[in-house]
Design a protein around this motif. Sequence first.
Motif, PDB file in Angstrom:
ATOM      1  N   THR A 118       0.861  -1.179   0.000  1.00  0.00           N
ATOM      2  CA  THR A 118       0.000   0.000   0.000  1.00  0.00           C
ATOM      3  C   THR A 118       0.897   1.227   0.000  1.00  0.00           C
ATOM      4  O   THR A 118       1.795   1.344   0.846  1.00  0.00           O
ATOM      5  N   LEU A 119       0.671   2.130  -0.946  1.00  0.00           N
ATOM      6  CA  LEU A 119       1.551   3.288  -1.093  1.00  0.00           C
ATOM      7  C   LEU A 119       0.823   4.396  -1.841  1.00  0.00           C
ATOM      8  O   LEU A 119      -0.299   4.183  -2.344  1.00  0.00           O
ATOM      9  N   PRO A 120       1.396   5.602  -1.940  1.00  0.00           N
ATOM     10  CA  PRO A 120       0.735   6.668  -2.690  1.00  0.00           C
ATOM     11  C   PRO A 120       0.431   6.229  -4.120  1.00  0.00           C
ATOM     12  O   PRO A 120       1.244   5.556  -4.765  1.00  0.00           O
ATOM     13  N   SER A 121      -0.741   6.603  -4.600  1.00  0.00           N
ATOM     14  CA  SER A 121      -1.185   6.100  -5.904  1.00  0.00           C
ATOM     15  C   SER A 121      -0.315   6.571  -7.057  1.00  0.00           C
ATOM     16  O   SER A 121      -0.264   5.914  -8.100  1.00  0.00           O
ATOM     17  N   ASP A 122       0.409   7.692  -6.895  1.00  0.00           N
ATOM     18  CA  ASP A 122       1.280   8.128  -7.982  1.00  0.00           C
ATOM     19  C   ASP A 122       2.553   7.284  -8.065  1.00  0.00           C
ATOM     20  O   ASP A 122       3.386   7.485  -8.946  1.00  0.00           O
ATOM     21  N   ARG A 123       2.701   6.326  -7.138  1.00  0.00           N
ATOM     22  CA  ARG A 123       3.838   5.408  -7.157  1.00  0.00           C
ATOM     23  C   ARG A 123       3.413   3.995  -7.565  1.00  0.00           C
ATOM     24  O   ARG A 123       4.123   3.025  -7.304  1.00  0.00           O
ATOM     25  N   LEU A 124       2.268   3.879  -8.195  1.00  0.00           N
ATOM     26  CA  LEU A 124       1.766   2.577  -8.626  1.00  0.00           C
ATOM     27  C   LEU A 124       2.797   1.835  -9.466  1.00  0.00           C
ATOM     28  O   LEU A 124       3.004   0.620  -9.300  1.00  0.00           O
ATOM     29  N   ALA A 125       3.452   2.525 -10.377  1.00  0.00           N
ATOM     30  CA  ALA A 125       4.404   1.868 -11.269  1.00  0.00           C
ATOM     31  C   ALA A 125       5.521   1.175 -10.491  1.00  0.00           C
ATOM     32  O   ALA A 125       5.994   0.098 -10.895  1.00  0.00           O
ATOM     33  N   VAL A 126       5.940   1.779  -9.385  1.00  0.00           N
ATOM     34  CA  VAL A 126       6.994   1.161  -8.583  1.00  0.00           C
ATOM     35  C   VAL A 126       6.518  -0.178  -8.014  1.00  0.00           C
ATOM     36  O   VAL A 126       7.237  -1.186  -8.055  1.00  0.00           O
ATOM     37  N   ALA A 127       5.304  -0.187  -7.474  1.00  0.00           N
ATOM     38  CA  ALA A 127       4.756  -1.421  -6.913  1.00  0.00           C
ATOM     39  C   ALA A 127       4.641  -2.507  -7.979  1.00  0.00           C
ATOM     40  O   ALA A 127       4.964  -3.676  -7.732  1.00  0.00           O
ATOM     41  N   LEU A 128       4.191  -2.139  -9.181  1.00  0.00           N
ATOM     42  CA  LEU A 128       4.048  -3.126 -10.243  1.00  0.00           C
ATOM     43  C   LEU A 128       5.406  -3.627 -10.720  1.00  0.00           C
ATOM     44  O   LEU A 128       5.581  -4.822 -10.986  1.00  0.00           O
ATOM     45  N   GLU A 129       6.369  -2.739 -10.840  1.00  0.00           N
ATOM     46  CA  GLU A 129       7.705  -3.155 -11.273  1.00  0.00           C
ATOM     47  C   GLU A 129       8.329  -4.120 -10.269  1.00  0.00           C
ATOM     48  O   GLU A 129       8.919  -5.143 -10.647  1.00  0.00           O
ATOM     49  N   LEU A 130       8.206  -3.807  -8.980  1.00  0.00           N
ATOM     50  CA  LEU A 130       8.753  -4.688  -7.951  1.00  0.00           C
ATOM     51  C   LEU A 130       8.028  -6.032  -7.917  1.00  0.00           C
ATOM     52  O   LEU A 130       8.654  -7.087  -7.728  1.00  0.00           O
ATOM     53  N   SER A 131       6.717  -6.015  -8.107  1.00  0.00           N
ATOM     54  CA  SER A 131       5.947  -7.262  -8.095  1.00  0.00           C
ATOM     55  C   SER A 131       6.315  -8.148  -9.276  1.00  0.00           C
ATOM     56  O   SER A 131       6.432  -9.379  -9.143  1.00  0.00           O
ATOM     57  N   ALA A 132       6.500  -7.541 -10.433  1.00  0.00           N
ATOM     58  CA  ALA A 132       6.895  -8.312 -11.608  1.00  0.00           C
ATOM     59  C   ALA A 132       8.278  -8.918 -11.411  1.00  0.00           C
ATOM     60  O   ALA A 132       8.536 -10.083 -11.767  1.00  0.00           O
ATOM     61  N   ASP A 133       9.180  -8.153 -10.819  1.00  0.00           N
ATOM     62  CA  ASP A 133      10.529  -8.642 -10.538  1.00  0.00           C
ATOM     63  C   ASP A 133      10.479  -9.827  -9.581  1.00  0.00           C
ATOM     64  O   ASP A 133      11.199 -10.824  -9.742  1.00  0.00           O
ATOM     65  N   LEU A 134       9.598  -9.743  -8.600  1.00  0.00           N
ATOM     66  CA  LEU A 134       9.428 -10.819  -7.624  1.00  0.00           C
ATOM     67  C   LEU A 134       8.877 -12.084  -8.286  1.00  0.00           C
ATOM     68  O   LEU A 134       9.276 -13.206  -7.953  1.00  0.00           O
ATOM     69  N   LEU A 135       7.978 -11.913  -9.260  1.00  0.00           N
ATOM     70  CA  LEU A 135       7.318 -13.054  -9.890  1.00  0.00           C
ATOM     71  C   LEU A 135       8.289 -13.944 -10.667  1.00  0.00           C
ATOM     72  O   LEU A 135       8.160 -15.169 -10.659  1.00  0.00           O
ATOM     73  N   LYS A 136       9.262 -13.346 -11.339  1.00  0.00           N
ATOM     74  CA  LYS A 136      10.092 -14.153 -12.244  1.00  0.00           C
ATOM     75  C   LYS A 136      11.596 -13.977 -12.073  1.00  0.00           C
ATOM     76  O   LYS A 136      12.361 -14.734 -12.678  1.00  0.00           O
ATOM     77  N   ASN A 137      12.059 -12.998 -11.283  1.00  0.00           N
ATOM     78  CA  ASN A 137      13.491 -12.696 -11.292  1.00  0.00           C
ATOM     79  C   ASN A 137      14.189 -12.861  -9.941  1.00  0.00           C
ATOM     80  O   ASN A 137      15.250 -12.278  -9.722  1.00  0.00           O
ATOM     81  N   ALA A 138      13.630 -13.642  -9.044  1.00  0.00           N
ATOM     82  CA  ALA A 138      14.266 -13.843  -7.741  1.00  0.00           C
ATOM     83  C   ALA A 138      15.576 -14.611  -7.902  1.00  0.00           C
ATOM     84  O   ALA A 138      15.688 -15.517  -8.735  1.00  0.00           O
ATOM     85  N   HIS A 139      16.585 -14.267  -7.090  1.00  0.00           N
ATOM     86  CA  HIS A 139      17.889 -14.927  -7.171  1.00  0.00           C
ATOM     87  C   HIS A 139      17.897 -16.295  -6.501  1.00  0.00           C
ATOM     88  O   HIS A 139      18.488 -17.240  -7.009  1.00  0.00           O
TER      89      HIS A 139
END
Length: 452
Positions: A118-139
């Motif tokens: 949960t974060l300011p709505s103008d930072r939505l892109a950050v949340a989506l970018e981090l979530s996508a990274d988590l989905l497929k790019n974990a070390h």
Amino acid sequence: MQRRSAPIYGLIGLLGLLMLAAQAMADTPNRHEFTLDNGLEVIVVRDQRAPVVTTQLLVKVGSSHEYPGQSGLSHALEHLLFRGSAKTAPGEFSKIIERLGGTDNALTNRDFTLYHQTLPSDRLAVALELSADLLKNAHLSSAEFAREIEAVKAERRENVDSYPRARLAEQLYAIGFQSSSYHTPVIGWMDDLERMTNEELKSWYRQWYAPNNAILIVVGDVQPHEVQLQTERYFAGFARQNLPSIKSPVQASAAGPRHVTVYDAFNTPMLFMSFNVPSYATAKDSLDVDALRLIQAMLGAGRSARLRTQLVQEQNLLSNPHVSYAPLVRGDTLFNLSASVNPTQVKPLAELQQAIRAQLEILKSTPPSPAELARARALLLAERVFSQDQLEGQAAEIAATRGSGLPASLLDNDAINLARVTPEHIQQTARTYLTPERQVMAYLQAKEAEDE
């Protein structure tokens, strides 16, 4: 006579208001759904009361998907995903969200794993970018695995092994779901955690973390078309993949009476009385599920619930009565009643068990009054209306329904559906499901009782 009826009219008036509020939620055209070409499902709910957004990435894998000897994989993987990826160093995910004025967390249950921010709505892109990274790019590095698996084992020792009531609940589920994969504890059995390997976790990640096995939920001050553009930007590059075949966790309806006892020297004796029952996902008729929800409210919700008024206030037999029923799961579930002995008037657990059974028999033999049924409806509707007041509550409801394989619109007409349940159907549902053949008993006893 009029003075006696006044509370009923007041309750009916409250119920009417809650039904209107629930219907208003159902009528608001603020939910938007779309699916990317790679199978990622996206659900967007606009709520413009504040410039805030909640995002949840749901991956459809939990403890009920795990094989014997590999319990705890889903929960351990949840821990490890925050320990480094293509775009973040270990622990940096949460620090980024915190610096933006937001919060994040994750959870694993029997049906799915959920990552939410949960974060300011103008930072939505950050949340989506981090979530996508988590989905497929974990070390999933070996060094971080060695660190996190010890944290998971410590969590189990603290929250389960050293907590008798948690051990009692764990054993209850183990015998309550003998033929269902819901018997596997979310945190995993300690023996399995001791022999878990990083290669197993990597394989689990590759197997289940795919866009066509995930749901992205976005609730808040957002524009659906902007969410779609940002989702395609960060998730569309991931390929659809083949997924393992899975079946619903179904438990035999008449497995027969079962019981288990956990001994502890320092806790007040208590009992769980549970029954194998269907969920929305497995019931032949959803009306039965709505009736079970109302029975839960009549028995255990609020100060005027039957267990509290009859067995606490009048008979002084027990303390801390609790009744729970979770119908938003992908398999069969349990209807749970629990209580502790009254420390001021200690009675054997068998006497408490008999008293609770007597209340269930009354429910089967005598239909509830219109006022009691109205009160139960009001409590359930109020709980849902209030939960929807927060972005996290709205997202959690969608996660529970979609994570169970049910449509996001399942509860849109909840007020109407609950109103369909009659006193006679309450009786019939109790007679059908709250039976000895479906019963599971779990007892927490004093250690000295072991030799009795």
